[in-house]
Each structure stands twice: as C-alpha cells, then as structure tokens.
Design an enzyme around this catalytic site. Structure first.
Site: not given
Ligand code: NAP
Ligand code: GDD
Length: 347
Positions: A16, A137, A139, A161, A191
């Site tokens: 959350i 995801s 990913e 991951y 997102h």
């Molecule tokens: P985020 O901002 O990194 O938030 C992750 C959340 O998980 C935080 O509230 C964190 O709590 C909690 N958490 C971490 N370890 C935990 C544990 N051991 N037990 C309980 N809670 C824990 O991620 P988000 O971007 O909101 O993404 C939400 C979910 O969607 C994640 O599962 C992520 O992998 C997945 N997802 C995200 C994306 C994206 O693009 N954003 C895309 C696909 C899937 P703390 O605040 O205490 O660290």
């Molecule tokens: N973080 C990061 N930092 N990424 C970088 C950088 C940098 O300085 N420079 C280039 N990148 C490139 C990464 O190599 C990757 O290809 C892309 O930017 C996106 O990286 P992130 O924003 O870290 O996201 P992600 O795609 O690896 O993962 C996110 O999206 C997944 C869904 O596809 C996360 O939110 C995951 O939790 C989520 O599942």
C-alpha cells in the site's frame, strides 16, 4: 456482465505504501470501500504516498486502516486476514526493482515468489472466498517470443525479478484451479506517475531534468538508452486491477498501452519540454546496464479492453508532461529551501 455493488466492501492491499498501492487506495476509497493495508516497520516513515488519505481534513474519520506485516511473515498475514475477512485482496507487495534483483536475487525471490505463496496459503486458510489480485509483470515476457505480447505469449524471464514473478503467476493460477479460489493475474506493462520511485528510469529522468533546469544538478547518469518500453499511467492501471476482481469469472489479463518508446525518446521528450538540449546533460554509466536486458516490450491489451471495458486516459506525452510538471514544482521548492538556508547562513 454483473458488477458487484462495491458499497462497504472491504479490501486489503499488500504494497500500500508503493506507487500503485497509493493510487489503488484512492480508487477504492472513492468507491466506498473500507481499505486496509499491510505496512512494514521501518526506521523512518514510509507512508508519504498515502498520508493524504490517512489524514484528510475533510474526512476526519480514519479511512485507511494500516496493519504491520510482511509477505515473509505468514502468521501476521493470516491474523490480519482472519480478523478483517476482506472481500478483495491485492498483492502489490514486492522488491520491484529489476536491476536490484541482480544484486539481491535470493531476497527478491523470497519476497516476490515465496511471499506470494505464503500469502495465498494464508488466504486459503483464513478467507478462501476473498477475491485475489496478483501483480504480474511484462518483465515475465523478457526475451520476447512474439510482438506484441498478449496473455498467450510464452514467458522468457531475463532477471531474478522476472523469474520470481513467473513463479507467482503460476502459483496464482494453480490456486484458482486447485482450490477454486477467485484469483487473477494482471500482467501489467510499465506504468509511471509523479509518485513513481526515483530510481526507475522515467522518474530518474524527470527528476534530474527538472533539477538541472533549476540549477540544482549538473548531469544525469543513465544506462541503456535503446531499451523500449510500453509506458502507461499508473492511475489507469489500478482501475484495471479493480475491474478484474469485479467479473463473474477469475481470469488473467494483459494491461498495456499498445505503444512502445525507447528510453532515448523519453529523455528527448522530457528535456525538450524544459527547453534543454539533453545531449549536454546525459552521461552513460555502465553501472546502470543489466547483465541481461529486456530489449523490447509492447503489449496487446485487447482482452482487457473488450472484457473489462478498460480504457486509457493518459497518453505517453501527457504522462511525461504530468511528471515534468510535478517534478518542476518539487525542484523549485528544493531551490527555494536551499536559497533561504544560504541566506540565513549569510545573515
Ligand atoms: P513499488 O512502488 O516499489 O512498491 C512496492 C511495495 O511493496 C511497497 O509498498 C513496499 O513497501 C512493498 N513491499 C516490499 N517488500 C515487501 C514485503 N516483504 N512485504 C510486504 N510488502 C513489501 O512498486 P509499484 O510500482 O507500486 O508496483 C506494485 C506491484 O506491481 C509490484 O509487485 C511490482 O512488482 C508490480 N508491477 C509494477 C509495474 C510498474 O510498472 N510499476 C509493472 C508491472 C508489475 P515499503 O514501502 O515498505 O518498501
Ligand atoms: N532504472 C534504470 N536506471 N533503468 C535504466 C537506466 C537507469 O539509469 N538507464 C537505462 N535504463 C533502462 C533499463 O535498462 C530498462 O531497460 C529500462 O530503462 C526501464 O527500467 P526501469 O525503469 O528500472 O523499469 P523496468 O522495465 O526494468 O521494470 C519496471 O517495469 C516492470 C514491468 O515491465 C518495474 O516497475 C518492474 O517492477 C515492473 O515489473
């Protein structure tokens, strides 16, 4: 298609305090839900993204109910679930940073894979009729087997991951088939939002560019600029999560925009909005490259659009503009604080 009356439903959110958790809480509260969240104890506050919901001056009663717990601690999860008896449970909790998962593979798998299984077991035991959402995801598609990626596209994860999320996906599906639980996998593509964590590439770029504009930073160090992602707005994506749990049947859905852009394009657009020449400020640092990269993500969300009626409200360019505007405000505040503390010191 029947949509259940959401009035006075009870939801429990894992994760959350994260980006999605905060938007989902807002959405559920606006629909009249009683919202509960699991938070982890930390040495400093980690509830910044949900403070406005917890202490809303217009709604003095507590709208959010927070409980200490952790995905690795099945007994605390079981106790909370048993006490609340939620109608819906959203598992957004994860070590969600792909690059970090290469540094902490075991921990990432423990939380993201095993943690999901621990949660599923707690639900099966304490509230088997609760509807369950698992945050899958894009990913998981990794080294993509087809373009665009849809629900039937085989997985080929390229990071600890990604592997952990594949495990959680199959466990969720298995609990649906083995125990008849209402369990859905959302396969969400990237997102973003002004609440995105600052080490993900989009926020790192908007934060750095706006700080550069305000004279607070000289350069930004990035990794692979050629990777392509399907980037949408987090506020739209939590709507899809909710919709999945309102259907008659539990299913899995891809949620994506259907557009792909490179990190380089994201950089160009961001710096362009601020009238800055990005080439003067962006440096490449090998530290930010990954041992294995996901080169291209592009999702096909036809199923979510057709069956859920899910729609996008924010385009790629609107998303960047929203993030730049929010980070510009933040950078201006930072500059003012810096200037006034310099004045006080000089007085
Ligand atoms: P985020 O901002 O990194 O938030 C992750 C959340 O998980 C935080 O509230 C964190 O709590 C909690 N958490 C971490 N370890 C935990 C544990 N051991 N037990 C309980 N809670 C824990 O991620 P988000 O971007 O909101 O993404 C939400 C979910 O969607 C994640 O599962 C992520 O992998 C997945 N997802 C995200 C994306 C994206 O693009 N954003 C895309 C696909 C899937 P703390 O605040 O205490 O660290
Ligand atoms: N973080 C990061 N930092 N990424 C970088 C950088 C940098 O300085 N420079 C280039 N990148 C490139 C990464 O190599 C990757 O290809 C892309 O930017 C996106 O990286 P992130 O924003 O870290 O996201 P992600 O795609 O690896 O993962 C996110 O999206 C997944 C869904 O596809 C996360 O939110 C995951 O939790 C989520 O599942």
């Amino acid at each position: 298609m029947e949509i259940h009356n959401p009035k006075s439903k009870r939801a429990l959110i894992l994760g959350i305090t994260g980006q999605d958790g905060s938007y989902l809480s807002e959405l559920l509260i606006s629909k009249g839900y009683e919202v509960h969240g699991i938070i982890r104890r930390s040495s400093s506050f980690n509830t910044e993204r949900i403070e406005h919901l917890y202490h809303d001056p217009h709604e003095p009663h507590v709208r959010l109910n927070l409980h200490y717990g952790d995905l690795m601690d099945g007994s605390s999860l079981r106790a909370v679930i048993s006490q609340i008896q939620p109608d819906e449970i959203y598992n957004l909790g994860a070590q969600s940073h792909v690059r970090v998962s290469f540094d902490q593979p075991v921990y990432t798998v423990e939380v993201d894979a095993l943690g999901t299984l621990i949660l599923l077991e707690a639900i099966r035991d304490a509230a088997p009729r609760a509807r369950f959402y698992q945050a899958g995801s894009s990913e998981m598609f990794g080294k993509v087997r087809e373009v665009p990626q849809r629900e039937a596209t085989p997985f080929y994860p390229r990071s600890p991951y990604g592997c952990a999320k594949v495990f959680a996906h199959w466990q969720t599906l298995n609990y649906r088939e083995a125990y008849g639980m209402f369990a859905c996998n959302g396969i969400l593509f990237n997102h973003e939002s002004p609440r995105r964590g600052e080490t993900f590439v989009t926020r790192k770029i908007t934060r750095a560019a706006t700080r550069i504009k305000e004279g607070l930073q000289e350069a930004v160090y990035l990794g692979n600029l050629e990777a392509r992602r399907d980037w949408g707005y987090a506020g739209d994506y939590v709507e899809a999560m909710w919709l999945m749990l309102q259907q008659e049947e539990a299913q899995d859905y891809v949620v994506a925009t259907g557009e792909t852009h490179s990190v380089r394009e994201f950089v160009e657009e961001t710096f362009g909005l601020l009238d800055l020449d990005w080439k003067k400020y962006v440096r490449i640092d090998p530290r930010y490259f990954r041992p294995t990269e996901v080169d291209l993500l592009l999702g096909d969300s036809t199923k979510a659009r057709t069956l859920l009626g899910w729609q996008l409200t924010v385009s790629f360019r609107e998303l960047i503009k929203m993030m730049v505007e929010a980070d510009r405000k933040l950078a201006r505040r930072e500059r003012l604080v810096k200037e006034s503390s310099a004045m006080i010191q000089g007085a």
